[in-house]
Design an enzyme around this catalytic site. Structure first.
Site, PDB file in Angstrom:
ATOM      1  N   LEU A   1       0.755  -1.117  -0.450  1.00 43.64           N
ATOM      2  CA  LEU A   1       0.154  -0.021   0.140  1.00 43.64           C
ATOM      3  C   LEU A   1       0.801   1.065   0.108  1.00 43.64           C
ATOM      4  CD1 LEU A   1      -2.759  -1.080   3.057  1.00 43.64           C
ATOM      5  CD2 LEU A   1      -3.437   0.066   0.520  1.00 43.64           C
ATOM      6  N   GLY A   2       2.174   0.959   0.347  1.00 48.16           N
ATOM      7  CA  GLY A   2       3.197   2.369   1.110  1.00 48.16           C
ATOM      8  C   GLY A   2       3.950   1.958   1.753  1.00 48.16           C
ATOM      9  N   GLN A   3       4.886   3.446   1.674  1.00 51.05           N
ATOM     10  CA  GLN A   3       6.020   2.808   2.657  1.00 51.05           C
ATOM     11  C   GLN A   3       6.047   3.968   3.084  1.00 51.05           C
ATOM     12  OE1 GLN A   3       9.246   0.479   1.669  1.00 51.05           O
ATOM     13  NE2 GLN A   3       9.969   1.695   3.427  1.00 51.05           N
ATOM     14  N   GLY A   4       6.082   3.716   4.712  1.00 47.18           N
ATOM     15  CA  GLY A   4       6.095   4.745   5.386  1.00 47.18           C
ATOM     16  C   GLY A   4       7.149   4.492   6.136  1.00 47.18           C
TER      17      GLY A   4
ATOM     18  N   PRO B   1       7.200  -0.891   5.225  1.00 43.38           N
ATOM     19  CA  PRO B   1       6.698  -0.816   3.640  1.00 43.38           C
ATOM     20  C   PRO B   1       4.985  -1.371   4.901  1.00 43.38           C
ATOM     21  CG  PRO B   1       7.982  -2.708   3.801  1.00 43.38           C
ATOM     22  CD  PRO B   1       8.347  -1.952   5.077  1.00 43.38           C
TER      23      PRO B   1
ATOM     24  N   LYS C   1       1.997  -3.833   8.773  1.00 42.51           N
ATOM     25  CA  LYS C   1       3.170  -3.030   8.920  1.00 42.51           C
ATOM     26  C   LYS C   1       3.910  -3.964   9.069  1.00 42.51           C
ATOM     27  CE  LYS C   1       3.883   1.692   9.261  1.00 42.51           C
ATOM     28  NZ  LYS C   1       3.439   3.028   9.648  1.00 42.51           N
TER      29      LYS C   1
ATOM     30  N   ASP D   1       4.875  12.950  13.536  1.00 38.57           N
ATOM     31  CA  ASP D   1       4.610  13.216  12.111  1.00 38.57           C
ATOM     32  C   ASP D   1       3.815  13.509  11.646  1.00 38.57           C
ATOM     33  OD1 ASP D   1       6.237  13.181   9.638  1.00 38.57           O
ATOM     34  OD2 ASP D   1       6.751  10.778   9.980  1.00 38.57           O
TER      35      ASP D   1
END
Ligand code: NAG
Ligand code: NAG
Ligand code: NAG
Ligand code: NAG
Ligand code: NAG
Ligand code: NAG
Ligand code: NAG
Ligand code: NAG
Ligand code: NAG
Ligand code: NAG
Ligand code: NAG
Length: 834
Positions: free
Chosen positions: A525-528, A532, A547, A644
Site C-alpha cells: 500500500l505504501g512505504q512509511g 512498508p 506494517k 509526524d
C-alpha cells in the site's frame, strides 16, 4: 471496547444513583436560608461527581463536614470543621441569618462558620461539578466565599495553588495531622511569588521538598516530568505578587480511561497523585514525591550534592570539603561543605594577576540549587556576567527560564541520571591544578592517537564506501538505515510491566505471508517511515493492513510487546485500530484495520479529483483529526506526541472519517532517554515546529504546529512542502501570513470550496491555523483549546503572531534563534516517508 466502557460507566453511575437514593432524601446540590442538612443527608453536585456531607475518618467517631468524591471508598477532598469535630451525629449544616454557611451542634451552637462579613440577608451555598462549594449572595449573585479558596489537603482540577492578587487569596495545601485527624498537620505545600516560581512542601514552615523552577512547561527539578506528561498544567506568574498553579484534564467523553485525578498532600508529607480508573472503585497512587532520599530538601547541606546512585549518597562539590569531617563521616551531612580555596575577591591582595581568574566547573544533569536569581543576560553572556559580579557563585542557563545566578550558598543540589540542568560552579584559579596537568598529557598524546585513528578510519571508510555504492539505491528506501533512534516517551506512572500479552492477538508469520501474497509488491500500500505497509486478507475474509517494521527499533522482544499492547489499548474513532502483531523469524509486524479509502493527501493534492472534498467534509475531517490528537495528548495513561502528523498519515474510512495512523511509533522506536529533547530530528519538512526542527525539543505544541500546517493545507488545498516551486519562494505559511496581513484571506481558500456564505467559517479556520503555527510554542494554543474554538462561536480570537519560517522580515528574536548555531532549516536531514 468503546461501547463496553461507556456501558460500564452507565452501570457505575446507576450504582451511585441507587446508593444515593437509599441514603439521602435531599437530592439537591444547594442549601439556602432556613434549610438544614442533617447528619444523614448529603448534597450532591449536579453531575453526581461530588457530594457534601458528614463523615467520620476511619477508626474515629468524630463527625466532620466535608466534600468527597461520590464513590463508595471514602475520599475526602475538603473538610470544613477540620479542628472542631462534632462528637455525635446531632450536627446540622445550614445558612445562618447573617448569610454565613455554618455547622451547628446538637445545642444549636456554631461549631464552624464561613466567617463572611458584612452580613448578607439572603445567600445560597451550592456544590458545583468541579467540587467547589460556593456561597453566593442571592440578590447580586456575588461570590461571598468558596471552598476552593480555603484548601484542605487535596488539589483538584481548576483549584489555584499559590497567590492570586485579583481575588486576594493565598492558597496552601495543609496536610492532615494523621489519617484519622483532619486538623492541620506539620506539612503544607504551595507556591511563593518569586521571579522563578516553584512548588514547595514545607514541614513546620521549613523547606522539605521543592520542585525546582518552572520553565513554562515543566518543573525542571522533577525528574521524568515531561511537558506532555503533565500537559494540562498551567502556572500563572505576573511578577507582581500573583503566582499560582492549576491544572485541568480535557473531557474525554466515552473514551475515558479514568474518572478522576487529583493530588493530595498526605499526613506524612508526601505529595501523591491519585487516579481513579474507569470502572474501578479504588484510587491508585500513580506518582508521589519525595520519591527518594535525595529529594528531601538540603539532604547534603550547602555545597553538597546528592546522588541516589552513589554510596554514600552525599558528596561535596569539587573544590569543597566537609565543614565538619567527623560528622560528615558519620553520615550527618546537613552542615554541608565549605570552599577549599577562597575566590579571587575573597583573597586579600587587591591586585589580582592576569591569568589567575576564577573559572567555572560544569556539572551536568543536575537539580539546580534553591534560591536562583533570574538575570537578564543572553545565553552567551550568562557566564561572563556571572564572572564579573563578585557575588555570583554559580550560573545556569535553561531554555524557557533564561540565565540564573546564585549567591552566598548552593543548597539542595541533586544529580539526576538524565534530564535536569547543567550548572556551572565558580571556583578559585588554583582548583584548576589537576586540570592543567591533564592539559600537558592531552597536548602530547591526543594528537598521536588522533592521527592513528584517522588513518585507520580513512582506510575502512574507503573500503566501505566502495562496497556501499552498489547498494546505495536500495538503502535509500530502507528507512531502517536512515531512521534515527527515537527517544523513549516512557512515563514513570505507567504500569506497562503488568500488561497482559493475552490482551493482544498474535498473528503467525505464515498467516500474514499468505494474507499478503508473500508480501508481494502488488499488495504494497505504501512505504512509511517505519517500514512498508501491505494490504492483506485473512482466511475469514477480513481485510487488514500489515506494517512490516524496519529493524531499527533496537528493543527487546518483551519491551516491544509491552509497547504494542499498551498502544493497542488506545482506541478512539479517530485513530486507526491495531488488531494485533506478529513477532517471528526476526520480524516485527503490526496488524491494523484496513482503510478502504486512501490517505488525506491523495484527496487534497490531486490524484483523486473525482473524490472532491467539499467544505463540510473538510470541516468534519479537521475536527476529527483534532479529536484524535487530543486523545493522544490527554489520555491519562499514555501521553503520546505524534511527531509526524501530516496529510499522508491521516487515513479516511468509508465515510471519509479521518483516522490518525502511525501514532505511538515513537514509543516503539524508542531509545533509552526520557527527555523530551532529542538531538536527532525525525519528521517531515514543512510540518515540523521550529523548536523541534532546530533544537529537537518536542511537546504537545509541536504537534499543534503540525496540525496548524495540516489545517492550512486542508483549507487551501495546497501542499506546504511543494509550495516553494509554484509560488516563488513563499511557503504556504508565509503566503497565508501575507494574505492575513493584507486582509485578503479569501484568496487563500481553495476556490472550488469557496462559497461566500462560508466565508466567515473558513476564514476562522485559517485564523486558527495561523494561531497554531506561531513561532513560539508558548503562543500556540493547545489542542483542547483549538477544538473548543473550532466547535464553538467564541467571537474574539487572539491575533496570531508571525509564523515561523516566513523569511523576509525576521524579528531580532528570530535572528538570535538562528545565530545560536542551530541547524538551518535547509540543512536538516529530512526523512520524508511517503
Ligand atoms: C484502624 O484500626 C485497625 C485495627 O486497630 C488498624 O488495623 C487500622 O490500621 C486502623 N486504620 C487507620 C486508618 O488508622
Ligand atoms: C435548634 O434549632 C432548630 C431550628 O431552629 C429547632 O427546631 C431546634 O429545636 C433547636 N434545638 C435546640 C436544642 O435548641
Ligand atoms: C430572600 O429572597 C427572596 C427572593 O429572592 C425573598 O422572597 C425572601 O423573603 C428573602 N429572604 C430573606 C430572609 O430575606
Ligand atoms: C462532572 O463535572 C466535572 C467538572 O466539569 C467533570 O470533571 C466530570 O467529568 C463530570 N462528571 C461526569 C460524570 O460527567
Ligand atoms: C436563591 O437563589 C437560588 C438560585 O438562584 C434559588 O434556587 C433559591 O430559591 C433562592 N433562594 C431564595 C431564598 O430566594
Ligand atoms: C485586597 O486586599 C487589599 C488590602 O488588604 C485591598 O486594598 C484590596 O481592595 C483587596 N482586593 C480585592 C480584589 O479584594
Ligand atoms: C525516571 O524514569 C526512569 C526510567 O524510566 C526510572 O528508572 C526512574 O526511577 C524514574 N525516576 C523517578 C524519580 O520516577
Ligand atoms: C503518604 O504517601 C507515601 C508515598 O506514597 C506513602 O508511602 C505513605 O504511606 C503515605 N502516608 C500515609 C499516612 O498514607
Ligand atoms: C546532625 O547534626 C545536627 C546539627 O549539628 C544535630 O542537631 C543532629 O543531632 C545530628 N544528627 C545526628 C544523627 O547525629
Ligand atoms: C583578610 O584580611 C582580614 C583582615 O585584614 C582577615 O581577617 C582575613 O582573615 C583575611 N582573609 C584571608 C583569606 O586571608
Ligand atoms: C550582581 O550585581 C547586581 C548589581 O550590580 C546585584 O543586584 C546582583 O544581586 C548581583 N548578583 C548576582 C548574582 O547577579
Amino acid at each position: 471496547m468503546k461501547l463496553s466502557l461507556s456501558y460500564k460507566k452507565i452501570l457505575l453511575w446507576s450504582v451511585y444513583l441507587v446508593l444515593f437514593f437509599h441514603i439521602t432524601n435531599a437530592s439537591s446540590d444547594s442549601i439556602s436560608i432556613n434549610q438544614f442538612l442533617q447528619d444523614s443527608e448529603t448534597l450532591v453536585s449536579n453531575n453526581k461527581t461530588f457530594k457534601l456531607g458528614f463523615f467520620s475518618p476511619q477508626n474515629s467517631t468524630n463527625r466532620y463536614v466535608g466534600i468527597m468524591y461520590n464513590i463508595q471508598s471514602q475520599s475526602v477532598i475538603w473538610v470544613a470543621n477540620r479542628d472542631k469535630p462534632l462528637q455525635d451525629s446531632s450536627g446540622t449544616l445550614t445558612i445562618s441569618e447573617d448569610g454565613n454557611l455554618v455547622i451547628l451542634n446538637g445545642q444549636n451552637k456554631t461549631v464552624w462558620s464561613s466567617n463572611i462579613s458584612p452580613a448578607v440577608r439572603n445567600s445560597t451555598a451550592q456544590l458545583s461539578d468541579t467540587g467547589n462549594l460556593v456561597l453566593k449572595d442571592n440578590s447580586s449573585g456575588r461570590v461571598l466565599w468558596e471552598s476552593f479558596s480555603d484548601l484542605s489537603d487535596s488539589f483538584l482540577q481548576h483549584m489555584k495553588l499559590g497567590t492570586d492578587k485579583s481575588t486576594n487569596t493565598t492558597n496552601l495545601l495543609k496536610s492532615w495531622k494523621s489519617p484519622v485527624d483532619p486538623s492541620d498537620g506539620s506539612f503544607s505545600a504551595g507556591i511563593q511569588p518569586e521571579t522563578i516560581p516553584q512548588i514547595s512542601i514545607w514541614k513546620n514552615g521549613l523547606p522539605h521538598w521543592r520542585s525546582g523552577p518552572w520553565n513554562k512547561q515543566i518543573f525542571i527539578g522533577v525528574p521524568n516530568m515531561t511537558s506532555f506528561y503533565f500537559s494540562g498544567f498551567e502556572l500563572v506568574n505576573d511578577n507582581t505578587g500573583t503566582a499560582y498553579f492549576s491544572y485541568s484534564y480535557a473531557d474525554q467523553g466515552d473514551d475515558a480511561v479514568y474518572d478522576a485525578v487529583y493530588l493530595v498532600l498526605n499526613s506524612t508529607g508526601f505529595l501523591q497523585q491519585k487516579d481513579l480508573y474507569a470502572g474501578k472503585n479504588e484510587w491508585e497512587v500513580t506518582w508521589a514525591t519525595p520519591a527518594n532520599e535525595c529529594d528531601f530538601y538540603g539532604k547534603c547541606g550547602a555545597f553538597g550534592s546528592c546522588d541516589t546512585n552513589s554510596s554514600p549518597i552525599c558528596s561535596c562539590l569539587q573544590g569543597f570539603k566537609p565543614k565538619n569531617e567527623e560528622e560528615w563521616g558519620k553520615g550527618n551531612w546537613t552542615k554541608g561543605c565549605i570552599r577549599k580555596t577562597a575566590l579571587e575577591n575573597e583573597r586579600n591582595n587587591s591586585n589580582i594577576e592576569q591569568g589567575t581568574q576564577d573559572w567555572f566547573l560544569k556539572l551536568q544533569s543536575m537539580k539546580v540549587p534553591d534560591s536562583a536569581i533570574l538575570v537578564n543576560s543572553a545565553e552567551e553572556d550568562c557566564e561572563s556576567d556571572c564572572l564579573r559580579n563578585v557575588s555570583c557563585i554559580a550560573y545556569s542557563y535553561y531554555i524557557g527560564i533564561g540565565c540564573m545566578n546564585w549567591e552566598r550558598s548552593l543548597i539542595d543540589i541533586q544529580k539526576f541520571s538524565n534530564s535536569g540542568a547543567d550548572i556551572f560552579i565558580r571556583l578559585a584559579y588554583t582548583e584548576q591544578e589537576h586540570k592543567k596537568n591533564n592539559k600537558v598529557v592531552i597536548g602530547i598524546i591526543i594528537p598521536i592517537i588522533c592521527s592513528i585513528v584517522i588513518a585507520i578510519l580513512g582506510y575502512f571508510s574507503w573500503k566501505l564506501l566502495a562496497k556501499h555504492r552498489g547498494r546505495k539505491r536500495k538503502s535509500d528506501f530502507l528507512s531502517s538505515e536512515l531512521f534515527p533512534r527515537y527517544y523513549k516517551l516512557k512515563l514513570a506512572r505507567d504500569d506497562i510491566n503488568q500488561v497482559k500479552f493475552e490482551d493482544l492477538p498474535l498473528y503467525n508469520f505464515d498467516m500474514l505471508a499468505n494474507a499478503t501474497d508473500n508480501f508481494h509488491q502488488s499488495s504494497k500500500l505504501g512505504q512509511g517511515g517505519f517500514g512498508p505497509v501491505y494490504k492483506g486478507k485473512l482466511p475469514e475474509g477480513q481485510e487488514i493492513a500489515v506494517k512490516r517494521l524496519s529493524q531499527s527499533s533496537g528493543q527487546g522482544l518483551e519491551e516491544f510487546m509491552n509497547e504494542v499492547v499498551v498502544i493497542s489499548k488506545l482506541q478512539h474513532r479517530n485513530l486507526v485500530r491495531i488488531l494485533g502483531c506478529c513477532i517471528e523469524r526476526g520480524e516485527k509486524m503490526l496488524v491494523y484495520e484496513f482503510m478502504p479509502n486512501r490517505s488525506l493527501d491523495a484527496y487534497l493534492f490531486g490524484c483523486f479529483s473525482e473524490y472532491f472534498l467539499d467544505w463540510s467534509k473538510r470541516a468534519i475531517i479537521i475536527e476529527g483529526i483534532g479529536r484524535g490528537l487530543l486523545y493522544l495528548h490527554r489520555d491519562s495513561r499514555l501521553r503520546i506526541i505524534h511527531r509526524d502528523l501530516k496529510a499522508s498519515n491521516i487515513l479516511l474510512d468509508e465515510y471519509l472519517n479521518p483516522k490518525i495512523s502511525d501514532f505511538g511509533m515513537a514509543r516503539i522506536f524508542a531509545g533509552n532517554q526520557d527527555q523530551a529533547n532529542t538531538s536527532r530530528v525525525v519528521g517531515t519538512y514543512g510540518y515540523m515546529a521550529p523548536e523541534y526542527a532546530m533544537e529537537g525539543r518536542f511537546s504537545e505544541k509541536s504537534d499543534v504546529y503540525s496540525f496548524g500546517v495540516l489545517l492550512l493545507e486542508i483549507v487551501s488545498g495546497r501542499r506546504n512542502t511543494s509550495f516553494d516551486q509554484d509560488n516563488c519562494a513563499l511557503s504556504l505559511l508565509a503566503y497565508a501570513w501575507k494574505l492575513w496581513n493584507e486582509n485578503n484571506i479569501v484568496k487563500f481558500i481553495e476556490p472550488k470550496i469557496f462559497d461566500s456564505s462560508l466565508e466567515k467559517e473558513v476564514c476562522r479556520c485559517v485564523h486558527i491555523g495561523l494561531l497554531c503555527v506561531q513561532e513560539y510554542a508558548d503562543d500556540r494554543p493547545n489542542v483542547s483549546t483549538v477544538l473548543s474554538i473550532l466547535t464553538s462561536d467564541i467571537a474574539e480570537l487572539p491575533t496570531p503572531k508571525q509564523p515561523a519560517f516566513t523569511g523576509g522580515h525576521a524579528s531580532p528574536k528570530q535572528e538570535s534563534f538562528r545565530s545560536q548555531g542551530s541547524v538551518n532549516a535547509d540543512s536538516i536531514t529530512i526523512l520524508e516517508p511517503r
